[in-house]
Design a protein around this motif. Structure first.
Motif, PDB file in Angstrom:
ATOM      1  N   ARG A  23       0.938  -1.209  -0.042  1.00 15.88           N
ATOM      2  CA  ARG A  23      -0.083   0.073  -0.177  1.00 15.88           C
ATOM      3  C   ARG A  23       0.834   1.125  -0.045  1.00 15.88           C
ATOM      4  N   GLY A  79       2.260  11.074  -8.471  1.00  9.59           N
ATOM      5  CA  GLY A  79       1.883  12.055  -9.649  1.00  9.59           C
ATOM      6  C   GLY A  79       1.425  11.315 -10.741  1.00  9.59           C
ATOM      7  N   THR A  80       1.615  10.241 -11.251  1.00  8.61           N
ATOM      8  CA  THR A  80       1.204   9.534 -12.260  1.00  8.61           C
ATOM      9  C   THR A  80       0.013   8.944 -12.025  1.00  8.61           C
ATOM     10  N   ASP A  81      -1.053   8.575 -13.020  1.00  7.60           N
ATOM     11  CA  ASP A  81      -2.188   8.223 -13.074  1.00  7.60           C
ATOM     12  C   ASP A  81      -2.213   6.868 -12.307  1.00  7.60           C
ATOM     13  N   GLU A 108      -4.553   4.708 -11.932  1.00  7.17           N
ATOM     14  CA  GLU A 108      -5.751   3.801 -12.611  1.00  7.17           C
ATOM     15  C   GLU A 108      -5.099   3.707 -14.209  1.00  7.17           C
ATOM     16  N   TYR A 145      -1.383  -1.248 -16.209  1.00  4.87           N
ATOM     17  CA  TYR A 145      -1.490  -2.346 -15.184  1.00  4.87           C
ATOM     18  C   TYR A 145      -0.673  -1.794 -14.054  1.00  4.87           C
ATOM     19  N   GLY A 168     -10.397  -0.721 -10.971  1.00  5.70           N
ATOM     20  CA  GLY A 168      -9.620  -0.384  -9.786  1.00  5.70           C
ATOM     21  C   GLY A 168      -9.748   0.972  -9.398  1.00  5.70           C
ATOM     22  N   VAL A 169     -11.139   1.740  -9.817  1.00  2.30           N
ATOM     23  CA  VAL A 169     -10.962   3.098  -9.726  1.00  2.30           C
ATOM     24  C   VAL A 169     -11.322   3.650  -8.279  1.00  2.30           C
ATOM     25  N   ARG A 170     -10.560   4.657  -7.980  1.00  2.00           N
ATOM     26  CA  ARG A 170     -10.639   5.326  -6.945  1.00  2.00           C
ATOM     27  C   ARG A 170     -11.636   6.431  -6.651  1.00  2.00           C
ATOM     28  N   SER A 209      -7.820   8.127   2.507  1.00  2.00           N
ATOM     29  CA  SER A 209      -7.658   7.538   3.952  1.00  2.00           C
ATOM     30  C   SER A 209      -7.675   6.009   4.082  1.00  2.00           C
ATOM     31  N   TYR A 210      -8.669   5.613   3.337  1.00  2.00           N
ATOM     32  CA  TYR A 210      -8.936   3.884   3.081  1.00  2.00           C
ATOM     33  C   TYR A 210      -7.853   3.101   2.321  1.00  2.00           C
ATOM     34  N   GLY A 211      -7.165   4.016   1.166  1.00  2.00           N
ATOM     35  CA  GLY A 211      -6.603   3.400   0.110  1.00  2.00           C
ATOM     36  C   GLY A 211      -7.408   2.838  -0.991  1.00  2.00           C
ATOM     37  N   ARG A 267      -7.647  -1.661  -4.903  1.00  2.00           N
ATOM     38  CA  ARG A 267      -6.531  -2.917  -4.666  1.00  2.00           C
ATOM     39  C   ARG A 267      -5.952  -3.141  -3.357  1.00  2.00           C
ATOM     40  N   ASP A 268      -6.306  -2.380  -2.469  1.00  2.00           N
ATOM     41  CA  ASP A 268      -5.639  -2.701  -1.147  1.00  2.00           C
ATOM     42  C   ASP A 268      -6.431  -3.392  -0.436  1.00  2.00           C
ATOM     43  N   GLY A 324      -7.450  -3.314 -11.803  1.00  2.00           N
ATOM     44  CA  GLY A 324      -7.089  -2.362 -12.703  1.00  2.00           C
ATOM     45  C   GLY A 324      -6.764  -2.544 -14.135  1.00  2.00           C
ATOM     46  N   SER A 325      -6.803  -3.960 -14.374  1.00  2.00           N
ATOM     47  CA  SER A 325      -6.446  -4.316 -15.907  1.00  2.00           C
ATOM     48  C   SER A 325      -7.656  -4.174 -16.920  1.00  2.00           C
ATOM     49  N   ARG A 327      -9.453  13.114 -17.129  1.00  2.00           N
ATOM     50  CA  ARG A 327      -8.980  13.059 -15.638  1.00  2.00           C
ATOM     51  C   ARG A 327      -7.420  13.162 -15.830  1.00  2.00           C
ATOM     52  N   SER A 375      -3.717  13.558 -13.449  1.00  2.00           N
ATOM     53  CA  SER A 375      -3.096  13.420 -12.371  1.00  2.00           C
ATOM     54  C   SER A 375      -1.628  14.313 -12.090  1.00  2.00           C
ATOM     55  N   ARG A 379      -5.403  14.712  -7.956  1.00  2.00           N
ATOM     56  CA  ARG A 379      -6.232  14.509  -9.162  1.00  2.00           C
ATOM     57  C   ARG A 379      -7.319  15.245  -9.644  1.00  2.00           C
TER      58      ARG A 379
END
Ligand SMILES: Cc1cc2nc3c(=O)[nH]c(=O)nc-3n(C[C@H](O)[C@H](O)[C@H](O)COP(=O)(O)OP(=O)(O)OC[C@H]3O[C@@H](n4cnc5c(N)ncnc54)[C@H](O)[C@@H]3O)c2cc1C
Lengths: 469, 423
Positions: free
Chosen positions: A165, A186-188, A190, A193, B134-136, B142-144, B147-148, B184-185, B318, B320, B350
């Protein structure tokens, strides 16, 4: 004895990193022939110690050119034999790659070389009110590179999660020395992979991490630490379940059983735990000061209703250290009781802890072994520690047989064969307890994508043909 | 035989229909919703044998803007439903991929537990889709990220192998972490058919802290202060273009109505009541501003509106960057036009922008600015024909080579998401 390096290869390695940093003398190789798991002794052909990313890449390129397998190595505290050199491998150690390259409090990240010790990072971050969360019990010795390779955990990972994590980016050196940068603050996260997530926990079988970027957290404002004393480990485990049911999320919940308490109390680390107790449970809360007393009171009530005969509460930093002492020194103290100590590692669903602990006790009895349990109870991550004497063949065989039964038991109740120490050499034989041939093939496929010639850390993780030193 | 005919021979009649919703302008040959894992295996085997493409889909909310190439079918997981295992005392749950986050919330809620994932339109998303993207959402601060907390999953690979990856326990390092590779794949390695997750105790109390200003620019300093505060809020979001009557119409990109709504910095604080009070005080002191406190139904409506904001323009981009560059990214996004909706996460660094009529050049400018800041960007939604070129990213680079290698192993015929470049 393994074959020495070809003279031309040795000369070119020396040209690259310097005479002192190419180790080939038998006496100097001794320290590298095992890691934290004392049961195996495999001397490497040589050890090379690069200091920079470029040197590391160059070393790999040279070894690749000769088809020599490579084992990356940090501090050698691993407990699954991961850093051992099988099949004529050369160890590439990170002892000199120990610089913190950048600490960026504005973005709460740090970039470091893989040989930096875990606590050094937190020490460096503390002046900024930050710290690095994963805290393996070996943290004063083990390296970030080793933590990345093993996806290490620690007592406070119940609340904060394990290494993966906190790794936001990596620079890898592939087997042929090519450098690949993956992830990065700083990279995305999402896009594409999650190669960082894939490489963390790959036990040095894919590539060598030559630079690591980690996420830092703000230091918690306050902590509360409790120590519950119980008649049995089963009671202590029930208290853990009660605390979770209560909706509390402690930073840590750690159990120490009677065998371990006695070992600690008989050692120089004596922590004042009652030696007639069946188990002790350390519960720690951290965060905003205001809510912590209420949390601690509720956890205390859970302990008492699960049968605790006493619950101690640390009133200051000194008392907190004392309550933790028995947990922190457990491996060290156990290690003094017998010539050898096998630190086992497995995870089970938390609610299965009482049953599993009882059955581990039966297994110990049946094989006439002393097993001490000290573990991350909140995560269900067990460490049954088996005492033995390596020179006693019969005892070694009983340790082996008991370990196998313990692993099978953990898998049977829905758990797994390792929670944080990795598969390494030691647990390859148990991989088939958890995975079928398709899953194992898929893992082999993924390794081949990173390491097509199979030069990285041969003989680890995958249950392939027998390997030897 | 057409893919639709092939599939009609394999699956029950009511699970196959011809055509379907276009993706990036391309219409699928058929849409199938298998009712079992075995049927998913059948579909992928048939696709690998016959050479048609398969686009896995959950709720269909997040399929992206690029069109698959060649004939393809959409494989919807919405027929795979149900919680398979839930052990509240272990904080673990397993469910089939088509179960929605809302349905899981309904199961866990009565036990005082939840999944702290809040991507846009979270309740209607499927668990499989969440794992695949895997979208956040803002709570990742605070929770991750998902994937976590995804402990394991079952995947059907492109060539129809069934892989059970990871497990159901909190800590697991047995073998390489293929779960993380799959999360996230975006459907390029296989179809996720079930997922095991870790749940969390639902916090007892929650408030929203709101700071208002005429422009988002005026909130940047406060947002940065939050991102470097000694106490982390559960989430922090900066929005602009969010109408006050959010509950009624959160999704309108129509800004013809005046006056321009104010920009908001919204912090979510939760935990025990005394912790919430103390954290609120500390955060406001650190920022040096006093926030408006919202609670109860009002807080819920606001947090929901903020979560889903800036998702429904014809173009959604989007971006980042490092958190300390958020001001620059925001400024670039605001400059995309007058009708921009913005949702920015100052802790993650983001920015999401929904724009009603930006030019390709305008989008590229924002994207390139982000790239110069060391960041990344993606077009989440775009009309057919609008795309952005990615400067400097080479398909021969080592990362792309690794990615292609991985996709080739999981999907040797490359039937999944045909034409998509994996990275
Ligand atoms: C007393 C004691 C307590 C411990 N407590 C814990 C605990 O609480 N939690 C826990 O998780 N573990 C614990 N461990 C196990 C061990 O400390 C960890 O696995 C640690 O991360 C290993 O780090 P190391 O630097 O010693 O790595 P090593 O032992 O040198 O190597 C471990 C593995 O990492 C690979 N590796 C090392 N560096 C790199 C690199 N740069 N790139 C790629 N691969 C690399 C090696 O090839 C090997 O496979 C404990 C060990 C001891 C002895």
């Amino acid at each position: 004895m393994t074959e020495p390096l070809a003279p031309t290869l040795e000369r070119r390695l020396v040209e690259l990193v310097g005479r002192d940093h190419v180790i080939t003398e038998a006496d100097r190789l001794l320290v590298y022939e095992s890691d934290g798991l004392s049961a195996y002794r495999w001397p490497p052909r040589a050890v090379v110690l690069p200091a920079t990313t470029e040197e590391a890449a160059g070393v790999l390129r040279l070894l690749h050119g000769e088809g020599v397998p490579v084992v990356p190595r940090g501090a050698g505290t691993g407990l699954s034999g991961g850093a051992l050199a099988a099949e004529g491998a050369v160890i590439v150690g990170t002892a000199r790659m120990n610089r913190i390259l950048a600490l960026d409090p504005e973005n709460r990240v740090a970039r470091l070389q893989p040989g930096v010790q875990n606590t050094r990072l937190t020490d460096a971050a503390r002046p900024y009110g930050l710290y690095y969360a994963p805290d393996p019990s070996s943290q004063t010795a083990c390296t970030i590179g080793g933590n990345v390779a093993e996806n290490s955990g620690g007592p406070h990972c119940l609340k904060y999660g394990v290494t993966t994590r906190y790794i936001s980016g990596l620079t890898l050196a592939l087997a042929d020395g090519e450098l690949v940068k993956i992830g990065g603050a700083g990279t995305d996260p999402e896009a594409g992979y999650d190669l960082v997530g894939l490489v963390v926990g790959s036990e040095g079988c894919f590539a060598m991490a030559v630079e690591v970027e980690v996420r830092l957290l703000p230091l918690p404002e306050a902590v509360r630490t409790l120590l519950g004393i119980f008649a049995s480990v089963a009671d202590a485990a029930r208290a853990v379940t009660a605390i979770i049911r209560e909706g509390l999320l402690p930073a840590a919940m750690e159990i120490i059983d009677q065998n371990t308490i006695r070992a600690v109390e008989a050692s120089v680390y004596a922590a004042g735990y009652p030696t007639d107790a069946g188990a002790a449970l350390v519960v720690e809360f951290d965060g905003t000061d205001a809510g912590l007393d209420a949390d601690a009171r509720r956890a205390e009530a859970c302990c008492l209703s699960a049968g605790a005969r006493e619950v101690r509460r640390a009133r200051n930093a000194g008392e907190r250290l004392a309550l933790w002492q028995g947990r922190k020194k457990a491996f060290g103290a156990m290690g003094r009781v017998a010539p050898d100590l096998l630190v086992q590692d497995a995870t089970v669903p938390r609610t299965k802890l009482p049953e599993v602990l009882e059955r581990i006790g039966e297994i110990a009895k049946r094989y006439d072994l002393t097993i001490g349990n000290v573990f991350h109870a909140g995560d269900g991550n067990l460490h049954p520690n088996v005492l033995f004497d390596r020179r006693n063949t019969d005892e070694r065989e009983r340790v082996e047989a008991a370990s196998k039964e313990i692993m099978a038991l953990c898998v049977e109740v829905g758990g797994t064969i390792t929670g944080e120490h990795g598969v390494g050499v030691d647990k390859r034989k148990y991989m088939k307890l958890v995975y079928g041939p398709d899953e194992i093939d898929a893992m082999r496929d993924v390794k081949a994508v990173f390491d097509p010639r199979g030069l990285f850390n041969p003989g680890k993780v995958l249950p392939d043909a027998e390997v030897s030193a | 035989m057409s893919p639709a005919d092939v599939l009609a021979g394999l699956l029950p009649r009511d699970e196959v229909r011809e055509g379907g919703t276009p993706i990036g302008g391309a219409t699928p040959e058929a849409t199938v919703s298998p009712g079992s894992v075995e049927e998913v295996v059948e579909v992928l085997r048939a696709a690998s044998a016959e050479g048609f493409g398969v686009v896995p889909s959950g709720s269909g909310a997040d399929l992206g803007a690029s069109a698959p190439t060649g004939p393809f079918v959409v494989l919807s997981t919405t027929g795979l439903k149900g919680v398979e295992m839930y052990e509240p005392a272990d904080l673990t749950l397993s469910a089939q991929a088509g179960s929605t986050l809302g349905e899981i919330g309904d199961v866990a809620g009565p036990h005082g537990q939840w999944l702290p994932f809040d991507p846009p339109f979270a309740p209607s998303r499927t668990l499989g889709g969440l794992a695949a993207t895997g979208v956040r959402g803002p709570l990742a601060a605070s929770y991750g990220a998902p994937r976590d907390h995804i402990l394991g999953l079952t995947l059907v690979t492109g060539d129809g192998r069934l892989l059970r990856l990871g497990g159901r326990v909190m800590k697991n390092v047995a073998g390489f972490d293929l779960v993380r590779l799959v999360v996230g794949s975006r459907g390029t390695l296989g179809v996720i058919v079930s997922v095991n997750v870790r749940l969390f105790p639902r916090p007892a109390h929650e408030v929203g802290l709101v700071l208002e200003a005429a422009t988002s620019h005026e909130l940047v300093t406060a947002a940065r202060a939050v991102a470097t505060a000694p106490v982390l809020p559960a989430s922090a979001v900066l929005v602009s273009g969010l109408r006050a009557e959010v509950g009624a119409d959160a999704s309108s990109a129509d800004a013809s109505r005046t006056p321009k709504p104010p920009s908001l910095l919204v912090l979510r604080i939760h935990g025990a009541p005394e912790t919430v009070a103390a954290d609120s005080t500390r955060l406001q002191a650190h920022v040096g501003r006093s926030f408006r406190v919202v609670e109860g139904a009002e807080a819920f409506a606001l947090l929901t509106a903020v979560r889903d904001h800036a998702m429904t323009g014809p173009i959604v981009i989007r971006v980042s960057a490092l958190p300390n560059r958020i001001g620059d990214v925001l400024a670039g996004a605001e400059a995309l036009g007058d009708t921009v909706q913005i949702m920015a996460d100052p802790i993650a660094g983001r920015v999401r922008a929904a724009v009603s009529g930006a030019s390709t050049e305008g989008l590229e400018q924002v994207a390139h600015a982000a790239a110069r800041l060391g960041g990344g960007y993606a077009l989440e939604r775009a009309p057919v024909g609008v795309s952005i070129r990615v400067p400097g990213s080479s398909p021969d680079g080592p990362v792309a080579t690794l990615a292609r290698g991985l996709a080739d192993r999981f999907d040797p015929q490359r039937v999944l998401w045909p034409g998509k470049r994996v990275t």
